[in-house]
Design an enzyme around this catalytic site. Structure first.
Site, PDB file in Angstrom:
ATOM      1  CB  SER A 194      14.405  94.381  23.268  1.00 39.40           C
ATOM      2  OG  SER A 194      13.661  95.575  23.316  1.00 39.40           O
ATOM      3  CG  HIS A 214      15.513  92.625  20.084  1.00 41.74           C
ATOM      4  ND1 HIS A 214      16.724  93.013  20.618  1.00 41.74           N
ATOM      5  CD2 HIS A 214      14.787  93.756  19.935  1.00 41.74           C
ATOM      6  CE1 HIS A 214      16.724  94.328  20.794  1.00 41.74           C
ATOM      7  NE2 HIS A 214      15.554  94.800  20.390  1.00 41.74           N
ATOM      8  CE  LYS A 243      17.074  95.618  17.508  1.00 38.07           C
ATOM      9  NZ  LYS A 243      17.737  96.844  17.967  1.00 38.07           N
TER      10      LYS A 243
HETATM   11  N1  PMP Z   1      11.761  97.026  16.388  1.00 43.70           N
HETATM   12  C1  PMP Z   1      12.164  96.605  17.595  1.00 43.70           C
HETATM   13  C2  PMP Z   1      11.368  95.560  18.297  1.00 43.70           C
HETATM   14  C3  PMP Z   1      13.331  97.116  18.169  1.00 43.70           C
HETATM   15  O1  PMP Z   1      13.716  96.691  19.360  1.00 43.70           O
HETATM   16  C4  PMP Z   1      14.068  98.087  17.458  1.00 43.70           C
HETATM   17  C5  PMP Z   1      15.363  98.685  17.978  1.00 43.70           C
HETATM   18  N2  PMP Z   1      15.716  98.460  19.231  1.00 43.70           N
HETATM   19  C6  PMP Z   1      13.598  98.507  16.226  1.00 43.70           C
HETATM   20  C7  PMP Z   1      12.458  97.947  15.707  1.00 43.70           C
HETATM   21  C8  PMP Z   1      14.311  99.577  15.439  1.00 43.70           C
HETATM   22  O2  PMP Z   1      15.431  99.073  14.810  1.00 43.70           O
HETATM   23  P1  PMP Z   1      16.543 100.023  14.196  1.00 43.70           P
HETATM   24  O3  PMP Z   1      17.634 100.129  15.201  1.00 43.70           O
HETATM   25  O4  PMP Z   1      16.993  99.309  12.954  1.00 43.70           O
HETATM   26  O5  PMP Z   1      15.918 101.332  13.878  1.00 43.70           O
END
Ligand code: PMP
Length: 402
Positions: A185, A213, A244
């Site tokens: 991301s 993502h 997301k």
């Molecule tokens: N894994 C990845 C690769 C992420 O980018 C994110 C959040 N940006 C998460 C897990 C965590 O997700 P959450 O917002 O549901 O805690």
């Protein structure tokens, strides 16, 4: 050193940021009008920095389902899944996710962060090895730490670096878990999963892919990068989030390993927290349904990604290496990044500012993300915001953007 002295560095950095007149990391969104429009600091803006890839936060079906669950089941479960917090709908969502990914088991977590914590800390323990891509998300790093396993990083998206480490492990490879993400991301680049899956098979390790993502973004049916590259059979554990594309909050793991059922009794980040609210679960179930019924959303998302990436590339910006719905604009210095972020906000475009140490290779960047809900006109408004900042070009007229 006194207890609180360790925060001196962070406090100084924050004060320096505030002295520049902005706090880009705590921008209150005053009103949200739609998946792509909001009001920030009295200004109407286009949202170009969310993870709302399919634009479902304002979808009618999701809203209806969430409202009904709220009325029928209340605002929260007030309890752990192991106690009073397992409702029919939580189990239904687990089964639907497993079905969507073609797996036998599914497990819900309160967030994606906890899904990584819960899976890694229980799958791996002292004496085991986790081999992770160096650009993995903080939740993966934290899960690794909680596991007590030996943590070995390999160079980002570099299968040769992974192979070198696998070879060195010798017999320990059978108790090794490789962890990568589908779409990263920060730079918007995807994992070379074909080669990683090949190495996993060749050496006999396990493979976990975080498709946070990439769910709803990659693959013919939106199952992620493993689907788009045809390697799902080699992925032992798929982890993801609802925060997301699925426009809610919560996390999950799906797998064919029965161990997922056992983790209900063994994974502390699963057990020692309340289960997701019924309205959230209902909204996510509806969002998964919309994803299944509406492949055209992915087409729209990708058309927008191509359009914005192409426009920014033409303007001469240094971008991430691949076209994807995450478009990273790389700049040389932190001040340049802050100025660009602030200039864009003044132009009515909200993007994300990302500064070291959160960035790969210490770069400063502006992270734009596109949604299937952006109109072609909104995409043009975003790219025009960049153009005005670099060339002083006059804005094109956006009918009802302001
Ligand atoms: N894994 C990845 C690769 C992420 O980018 C994110 C959040 N940006 C998460 C897990 C965590 O997700 P959450 O917002 O549901 O805690």
């Amino acid at each position: 050193m006194a207890l609180l002295d360790k925060f001196d560095n962070v406090r100084q950095q924050r004060e320096a940021l505030l002295a520049s007149g902005v706090d880009p990391f705590h921008v209150p969104v005053e009103a949200v009008h739609s998946a792509t429009r909001a009001r920030i600091d009295g200004r109407e803006v286009i949202l170009a920095g969310t993870n709302n890839y399919l634009g479902l936060t304002f979808d009618d079906q999701c809203h209806r389902a969430a409202r009904e669950a709220l009325a029928d089941q209340g605002t929260g479960t007030t309890g752990s899944p192991l106690a009073n917090g397992s409702y029919h709908d939580h189990r239904a969502l687990e089964a639907e996710l497993a079905g969507f990914f073609g797996r036998e088991q599914g497990l819900l977590f309160a967030t994606g962060y906890q899904a990584n914590l819960g899976m890694l800390a229980s799958l791996a323990g002292p004496g085991d090895v986790i081999l992770l891509d160096s650009d993995c998300h903080a939740s993966i790093y934290d899960g690794c730490q909680l596991s007590g396993a030996d943590i070995v990083r390999f160079r980002h998206n570099d299968p040769a670096s992974l192979e070198k480490r696998l070879r060195r492990l010798g017999d320990r490879v059978s108790r090794t878990l490789i962890v990568v993400e589908g779409l990263y991301s920060m730079l918007g680049d995807t994992a070379p999963l074909e080669r990683i899956a090949e190495l996993k098979r060749e050496y006999g390790a396990y493979l976990m892919v975080d498709e946070a993502h990439s769910l709803g973004v990659y693959g013919a049916t939106g199952r992620g990068v493993a689907e788009s590259l045809g390697v799902e059979a080699s992925v032992d554990f798929v982890v993801g989030t609802f925060s997301k594309s699925l426009a809610g909050v919560g996390g999950f793991c799906v797998s064919n390993y029965e161990v997922l059922e056992t983790l209900r009794y063994a994974s502390r980040p699963y057990i020692f927290t309340a289960s997701p609210a019924p309205s959230v679960v209902a909204g996510v179930r509806a969002a998964l349904g919309v994803l299944r019924q509406s492949p055209e959303l992915l087409d729209r998302l990708w058309a927008n990604a191509e359009a914005l990436y192409g426009a920014l590339d033409e303007l001469g910006y240094q971008l991430g290496p691949e076209v994807s719905p995450v478009i990273a604009v790389l700049v040389d210095t932190r001040d340049e990044a802050i100025a660009l972020w602030q200039g864009l906000l003044e132009q009515g475009v909200y993007a994300n500012l990302v500064l070291p140490p959160a960035t790969p290779e210490g770069k400063a960047l502006l992270r734009c993300s596109v949604s299937a809900a952006h109109t072609a006109e909104e995409i043009r408004w975003i790219s025009d915001g960049f153009a005005r900042l670099t060339t002083g070009r006059e804005p094109f007229a956006l009918a009802d953007a302001r």
